[in-house]
Scaffold this active site. Structure first.
Site, PDB file in Angstrom:
ATOM      1  CE1 TYR A   1     -34.243   5.379 -44.463  1.00  0.00           C
ATOM      2  CE2 TYR A   1     -32.525   3.725 -44.259  1.00  0.00           C
ATOM      3  CZ  TYR A   1     -33.863   4.060 -44.311  1.00  0.00           C
ATOM      4  OH  TYR A   1     -34.820   3.081 -44.199  1.00  0.00           O
TER       5      TYR A   1
ATOM      6  CE  LYS B   1     -35.586   0.018 -42.619  1.00  0.00           C
ATOM      7  NZ  LYS B   1     -36.762  -0.873 -42.457  1.00  0.00           N
TER       8      LYS B   1
END
Length: 254
Positions: free
Chosen positions: A153, A160
């Site tokens: 990720y 995020k």
């Protein structure tokens, strides 16, 4: 009457009918809301997908990195809805070089793109919609748990984390306008966004086994229901919150 009866919503991020945003739009209409969708880059695709909703809504072009698009958003949405009671931020993007295990080698230019589109746009969208939210309302963003360093990720995870912090500051500053700001942290789903992440299969294989109540990577409805609930009047005193809809994985140390 549905829990969104009479509500006017702006929903971003509808790209395919497998997206969480599409399910939010569909459920919102079923619960009585009027909606407007936004799209960018593939507007004809969004318009085609919009026809699969119970009542095909207007589709507006919105590039969240464009000052022109943001400055004109209130006027353009106002032509269709008059005002807004809720906004759904389902926008995220990171260049391929910022994903898939390339964390140490990603250039600042690509990191900056990921942060602008995935993090800063939450503030940008909220400010652009603010003139239409004179009676308060709710802003809901889509998140992926940023408390851990997940495989593959990489910089999207950093973006995020920024989104989660941004939501708290927005909750602080928009509270005086009667606007609640919350996030829904969904587990991994087989969406268009997921397909763009190299190595996403690692999540698909492990997540359902880790989730105490199980997890269906093909079902966006649980996350969409959480969004609709937060957009409704059933959470009148909740803001700055992250609601996890991930089968419980975030709470388990395994």
């Amino acid at each position: 009457m549905g829990i969104l009866e009479g509500k006017r919503l702006l929903v971003t991020g509808v790209l395919t009918d497998s997206s969480i945003a599409f399910s939010v739009a569909k459920l919102a209409q079923q619960e009585g809301a009027q909606i407007v969708l936004t799209g960018f880059g593939r507007l004809s695709l969004v318009e085609r997908i919009a026809k699969r909703l119970p009542e095909p809504p207007p589709v507006l072009e919105l590039d969240v990195t464009s000052t022109e698009h943001l400055d004109s958003l209130a006027d353009r949405v106002g032509e269709h809805l008059g005002g807004l009671d809720g906004v759904v931020h389902a926008i995220g993007f990171a260049p391929q070089t910022a994903l898939g295990g390339n964390f140490l080698n990603t250039s600042w230019e690509d990191v900056a793109t990921a942060v602008q589109v995935s993090t800063y746009s939450f503030k940008s969208l909220a400010v652009a919609a603010l003139p239409l939210m004179k009676e308060g309302g709710a802003i809901v963003g889509l998140d992926f748990d940023a408390t851990k360093a997940w495989p593959v990720y990489d910089w999207m995870g950093v973006a995020k984390a920024g989104l989660e912090s941004c939501s708290r500051y927005l909750a602080r500053d928009l509270g005086k306008h009667g606007i609640r700001v919350n996030l829904v942290a969904a587990g991994p789903l087989r969406t268009m966004a997921a397909k763009s992440i190299p190595g996403f299969g690692e999540f698909e294989d492990s997540w359902p086994a880790k989730a105490p109540i199980g997890w269906d990577i093909n079902d966006p409805i649980p996350a969409a229901k959480a969004c609709v609930a937060l957009l409704s009047d059933w959470f009148p005193a909740t803001t700055g919150e992250i609601v996890h809809v991930d089968g419980g994985v975030h709470a388990i140390g395994a």
